[in-house]
Write a protein that holds these residues in place. Sequence first.
Motif, PDB file in Angstrom:
ATOM      1  N   ARG A   1      38.153  -1.770 -21.864  1.00 18.53           N
ATOM      2  CA  ARG A   1      38.241  -2.196 -23.259  1.00 18.53           C
ATOM      3  C   ARG A   1      36.971  -1.772 -24.011  1.00 18.53           C
ATOM      4  NH1 ARG A   1      38.820  -7.841 -22.767  1.00 18.53           N
ATOM      5  NH2 ARG A   1      40.349  -7.503 -21.125  1.00 18.53           N
ATOM      6  N   LEU A   2      35.827  -1.960 -23.342  1.00 20.53           N
ATOM      7  CA  LEU A   2      34.547  -1.604 -23.964  1.00 20.53           C
ATOM      8  C   LEU A   2      34.502  -0.109 -24.297  1.00 20.53           C
ATOM      9  CD1 LEU A   2      31.613  -2.364 -24.714  1.00 20.53           C
ATOM     10  CD2 LEU A   2      30.992  -1.802 -22.371  1.00 20.53           C
ATOM     11  N   LEU A   3      34.920   0.707 -23.330  1.00 18.81           N
ATOM     12  CA  LEU A   3      34.879   2.156 -23.544  1.00 18.81           C
ATOM     13  C   LEU A   3      35.775   2.548 -24.712  1.00 18.81           C
ATOM     14  CD1 LEU A   3      34.851   3.596 -19.921  1.00 18.81           C
ATOM     15  CD2 LEU A   3      33.114   3.906 -21.678  1.00 18.81           C
ATOM     16  N   ASP A   4      36.964   1.936 -24.757  1.00 12.72           N
ATOM     17  CA  ASP A   4      37.900   2.263 -25.813  1.00 12.72           C
ATOM     18  C   ASP A   4      37.339   1.873 -27.174  1.00 12.72           C
ATOM     19  OD1 ASP A   4      40.374   3.565 -25.948  1.00 12.72           O
ATOM     20  OD2 ASP A   4      41.323   1.697 -26.620  1.00 12.72           O
ATOM     21  N   GLU A   5      36.733   0.702 -27.196  1.00  7.27           N
ATOM     22  CA  GLU A   5      36.161   0.190 -28.440  1.00  7.27           C
ATOM     23  C   GLU A   5      35.013   1.089 -28.923  1.00  7.27           C
ATOM     24  OE1 GLU A   5      34.839  -3.918 -27.976  1.00  7.27           O
ATOM     25  OE2 GLU A   5      33.085  -3.305 -29.154  1.00  7.27           O
ATOM     26  N   LEU A   6      34.130   1.469 -27.980  1.00 10.91           N
ATOM     27  CA  LEU A   6      32.993   2.323 -28.342  1.00 10.91           C
ATOM     28  C   LEU A   6      33.464   3.675 -28.842  1.00 10.91           C
ATOM     29  CD1 LEU A   6      30.550   1.544 -25.415  1.00 10.91           C
ATOM     30  CD2 LEU A   6      30.235   0.923 -27.817  1.00 10.91           C
ATOM     31  N   ARG A   7      34.505   4.185 -28.209  1.00  4.78           N
ATOM     32  CA  ARG A   7      35.017   5.488 -28.604  1.00  4.78           C
ATOM     33  C   ARG A   7      35.504   5.443 -30.046  1.00  4.78           C
ATOM     34  NH1 ARG A   7      40.276   8.065 -28.371  1.00  4.78           N
ATOM     35  NH2 ARG A   7      41.220   6.244 -27.405  1.00  4.78           N
ATOM     36  N   ASN A   8      36.250   4.383 -30.400  1.00  2.86           N
ATOM     37  CA  ASN A   8      36.753   4.274 -31.771  1.00  2.86           C
ATOM     38  C   ASN A   8      35.622   4.084 -32.761  1.00  2.86           C
ATOM     39  OD1 ASN A   8      39.442   4.576 -31.104  1.00  2.86           O
ATOM     40  ND2 ASN A   8      39.615   2.420 -30.519  1.00  2.86           N
ATOM     41  N   LYS A   9      34.664   3.226 -32.377  1.00  2.00           N
ATOM     42  CA  LYS A   9      33.594   2.895 -33.308  1.00  2.00           C
ATOM     43  C   LYS A   9      32.665   4.089 -33.534  1.00  2.00           C
ATOM     44  CE  LYS A   9      32.161  -1.478 -32.471  1.00  2.00           C
ATOM     45  NZ  LYS A   9      31.185  -2.399 -31.891  1.00  2.00           N
ATOM     46  N   MET A  10      32.359   4.806 -32.450  1.00  2.00           N
ATOM     47  CA  MET A  10      31.359   5.868 -32.546  1.00  2.00           C
ATOM     48  C   MET A  10      31.984   7.247 -32.676  1.00  2.00           C
ATOM     49  SD  MET A  10      28.715   4.441 -29.666  1.00  2.00           S
ATOM     50  CE  MET A  10      27.382   5.534 -30.142  1.00  2.00           C
ATOM     51  N   ASN A  11      33.324   7.291 -32.750  1.00  2.00           N
ATOM     52  CA  ASN A  11      34.035   8.558 -32.867  1.00  2.00           C
ATOM     53  C   ASN A  11      33.659   9.531 -31.737  1.00  2.00           C
ATOM     54  OD1 ASN A  11      35.904  10.260 -34.012  1.00  2.00           O
ATOM     55  ND2 ASN A  11      34.381  11.244 -35.345  1.00  2.00           N
ATOM     56  N   LEU A  12      33.667   9.011 -30.526  1.00  2.00           N
ATOM     57  CA  LEU A  12      33.315   9.817 -29.352  1.00  2.00           C
ATOM     58  C   LEU A  12      34.542  10.509 -28.794  1.00  2.00           C
ATOM     59  CD1 LEU A  12      31.515   6.998 -27.381  1.00  2.00           C
ATOM     60  CD2 LEU A  12      30.375   8.977 -28.353  1.00  2.00           C
ATOM     61  N   SER A  13      34.313  11.600 -28.110  1.00  2.00           N
ATOM     62  CA  SER A  13      35.381  12.143 -27.278  1.00  2.00           C
ATOM     63  C   SER A  13      35.128  11.682 -25.860  1.00  2.00           C
ATOM     64  CB  SER A  13      35.378  13.665 -27.300  1.00  2.00           C
ATOM     65  OG  SER A  13      35.384  14.094 -28.622  1.00  2.00           O
ATOM     66  N   LEU A  14      36.213  11.460 -25.143  1.00  2.61           N
ATOM     67  CA  LEU A  14      36.072  10.889 -23.809  1.00  2.61           C
ATOM     68  C   LEU A  14      36.942  11.666 -22.835  1.00  2.61           C
ATOM     69  CD1 LEU A  14      34.695   8.321 -22.594  1.00  2.61           C
ATOM     70  CD2 LEU A  14      36.871   7.164 -22.928  1.00  2.61           C
ATOM     71  N   ILE A  15      36.326  12.072 -21.726  1.00  2.00           N
ATOM     72  CA  ILE A  15      37.143  12.591 -20.623  1.00  2.00           C
ATOM     73  C   ILE A  15      37.105  11.540 -19.541  1.00  2.00           C
ATOM     74  CG2 ILE A  15      37.368  14.326 -18.816  1.00  2.00           C
ATOM     75  CD1 ILE A  15      36.292  16.371 -20.661  1.00  2.00           C
ATOM     76  N   PHE A  16      38.255  11.042 -19.187  1.00  2.00           N
ATOM     77  CA  PHE A  16      38.328   9.933 -18.265  1.00  2.00           C
ATOM     78  C   PHE A  16      38.942  10.422 -16.965  1.00  2.00           C
ATOM     79  CE2 PHE A  16      39.057   5.786 -16.713  1.00  2.00           C
ATOM     80  CZ  PHE A  16      38.229   4.958 -17.438  1.00  2.00           C
ATOM     81  N   ILE A  17      38.113  10.486 -15.920  1.00  3.63           N
ATOM     82  CA  ILE A  17      38.596  10.985 -14.641  1.00  3.63           C
ATOM     83  C   ILE A  17      39.044   9.804 -13.794  1.00  3.63           C
ATOM     84  CG2 ILE A  17      37.921  12.195 -12.542  1.00  3.63           C
ATOM     85  CD1 ILE A  17      35.807  13.642 -14.318  1.00  3.63           C
ATOM     86  N   THR A  18      40.299   9.821 -13.351  1.00  2.00           N
ATOM     87  CA  THR A  18      40.778   8.673 -12.580  1.00  2.00           C
ATOM     88  C   THR A  18      41.912   9.082 -11.655  1.00  2.00           C
ATOM     89  OG1 THR A  18      41.745   6.463 -12.731  1.00  2.00           O
ATOM     90  CG2 THR A  18      42.348   8.018 -14.444  1.00  2.00           C
ATOM     91  N   HIS A  19      42.121   8.287 -10.621  1.00  2.00           N
ATOM     92  CA  HIS A  19      43.273   8.532  -9.758  1.00  2.00           C
ATOM     93  C   HIS A  19      44.378   7.550 -10.122  1.00  2.00           C
ATOM     94  CE1 HIS A  19      41.048   5.292  -7.793  1.00  2.00           C
ATOM     95  NE2 HIS A  19      42.245   4.862  -7.444  1.00  2.00           N
ATOM     96  N   ASN A  20      44.098   6.739 -11.130  1.00  2.00           N
ATOM     97  CA  ASN A  20      44.952   5.602 -11.430  1.00  2.00           C
ATOM     98  C   ASN A  20      45.645   5.799 -12.773  1.00  2.00           C
ATOM     99  OD1 ASN A  20      45.901   3.076 -12.195  1.00  2.00           O
ATOM    100  ND2 ASN A  20      44.270   2.007 -11.091  1.00  2.00           N
ATOM    101  N   LEU A  21      46.959   6.040 -12.732  1.00  2.00           N
ATOM    102  CA  LEU A  21      47.697   6.276 -13.974  1.00  2.00           C
ATOM    103  C   LEU A  21      47.673   5.061 -14.885  1.00  2.00           C
ATOM    104  CD1 LEU A  21      50.861   8.302 -12.950  1.00  2.00           C
ATOM    105  CD2 LEU A  21      49.263   8.884 -14.756  1.00  2.00           C
ATOM    106  N   GLY A  22      47.615   3.866 -14.278  1.00  2.00           N
ATOM    107  CA  GLY A  22      47.567   2.633 -15.058  1.00  2.00           C
ATOM    108  C   GLY A  22      46.315   2.586 -15.911  1.00  2.00           C
ATOM    109  N   VAL A  23      45.189   2.991 -15.310  1.00  2.00           N
ATOM    110  CA  VAL A  23      43.926   3.043 -16.052  1.00  2.00           C
ATOM    111  C   VAL A  23      44.020   4.090 -17.152  1.00  2.00           C
ATOM    112  CG1 VAL A  23      41.515   3.732 -15.873  1.00  2.00           C
ATOM    113  CG2 VAL A  23      42.493   2.177 -14.185  1.00  2.00           C
ATOM    114  N   ALA A  24      44.603   5.239 -16.814  1.00  2.00           N
ATOM    115  CA  ALA A  24      44.733   6.320 -17.793  1.00  2.00           C
ATOM    116  C   ALA A  24      45.508   5.846 -19.011  1.00  2.00           C
ATOM    117  CB  ALA A  24      45.428   7.512 -17.147  1.00  2.00           C
TER     118      ALA A  24
END
Lengths: 314, 328
Positions: B194-217
């Motif tokens: 939730r924090l990462l998502d919030e920061l991305r929206n607030k700071m207009n960041l691009s994010l590459i999220f590496i995961t093995h978990n589709l639920g997290v994705a």
Amino acid sequence: MIAAPLWSYIIKRFLLLIPTLLGASVIIFFMIHMLPGDPAQILAGPEATLQDIQNMRIRLGLDKPLPVQYFMFMERLLTWNLGNSLVSGFPITSLIVPRFINTLKLATLSIAISLAIGIVLGIAAALKRNTFIDRVVMIFALLGVSMPVFLLAVLLIVIFSIKLQLFPATVIGSSPSLRHLVLPSLTLGLIGAAPIARMTRSSMIEVLSQEYIKTSEAFGFSRKKIIFVHALRNALIPVVTVAGLNFGYLLAGAVITETVFAYPGLGRLIVDSIFARDYPVVQFGLMMIVALFAIVNTAVDVLYALINPRVRLE
Amino acid sequence: MLKIEDLKVHYRGDLGLVKAIEGVSLSLEKGSSLALVGESGSGKTTLGHAVIGLLPHNAVVAGGDILFKGKSILSMKREELRRLRGDRITMIFQEPSAALNPVFKVSSFLRDVLRKGRGSSMSEKEIREEIISLLRKVRIPSPEDVMEKYPHELSGGMKQRVLIAAAIANNPDLIIADEPTSALDVSVQAQILRLLDELRNKMNLSLIFITHNLGVAAQVSDKVAVIYAGKIMEIAPTPTLFESPKHPYTIMLLKSIPSIRKEIKKEGLAAIPGSLPDLVSPPPGCRFHPRCPMAMEICSKEEPAMVEVERDHFVSCHLYTEARGDRS
């Protein structure tokens, strides 16, 4: 800035010195009494009668029960009223204190040389792993670990005092100058640098493979900063232990070096006194070394806590 | 903002060249978030490391390019790349406990990061204030106390927050998060996401999220790329991928997620039989065909091309190439 828990840790470590030193005093006292040979007999001379020897025993307090003798020994130690040497008759304080200062000078200079050379070479070898530089450093370290100290001492004398005539080979008088210190401290420093170089190398290699170094790289810190700040501080943790132990060895075990260079240190005084059965000098000399060794170890523990915050947890 | 074009990364190994990434193309706009999903060994972490220029010494870039704001990262000088890292592109790691240097306080780590990004013009007082405000941004309670602590005095979630604070310290354009929640408790995972998502929206960041978990994705990304054995199998906007997955591998991955709604007892939890292929000599044709239940003859002979099956939804599978017409 030192945080409050660290202060309490330091105080605790120093309070622990008291039982340590008490224990050491007991061991030293009884060990001396278990040594073969009767000091009263030696002092009284070869032609003394049994009565003379008995009188000497009474004079020295050797006729009293051992625990009483131990308390007499402790009393003299704590009041710093050490008495006189059995052999020369000089006050023991005047024998031990200058020797002690000489040993401290030699040990400090030697450990400084060891650390400077050992850490620099260790880092170089770790960074240039499996290259020519690494090989040279490791051969140097192997030589340093396996070469007898007297051999190196003699080699240095041949090179620096006989061939190049740069530094004196032996000490004349009882207070050596800095020039006199060069060769003995170089001998001990070079020998001591070997284990420190090896420890620094292996510890540095391990630290450089840690995740947090990858973090430092991902945050784009300069290589210099990563190696000398982020990695070295971690890599030095085991090195401090090795250096502390080495310092203890230098205090007591430098006898051979002291002998080769005729250096008036405490180690030589003790060995000479053992041969002369000058037991009070041996006792108090050993006590001084033990006390210094314990204090140095405590200081190393504190230093250890300063660079490694995790040990303060206990 | 970020464009990866036909990237190929190989590792020199004892058994030969390991073809870890074999022709991956991706693009990411400012402020959007891409999830790279794959099993361990699929090449997703290699891809992340390639973007930040941190490939290990035995890695060779065998082809393609990575463009960041139009400049090739792969041909940058070391110094230029170093300035970019920790400043424009930052990274969050899988194991927060291992990623923080144990002998430095939170404040000295963040001070180093701030000084590196903003030069030495900041005063000690400004830095202190900045550190406190950063720790507030990542929702660390009583930042004045936490900044004076060593990593071992913090919980895993706290440590990850500190690392996130460092990652956003210099207002980067792109954050690469490599399995940032895998080592954390499930309850903490959700908070961090939730924090990462919030920061991305607030700071207009691009994010590459590496995961093995589709639920997290699903929780953090606008777009999901499913990667298998060094190749992208399917890439689609996140809702589309979950509603109408096309690639058999994606479909099987989705079936293997446990869900409260699904009747697990009846169907059982699906597993994908087999394991990742040997990347020294990968199977010919489609790399997934040995494990694919829908494999056809062509799959072992020809590599499928990327096909756009609907808007922004790309699949690399022969079910959707020219052959599709013949089958229906």
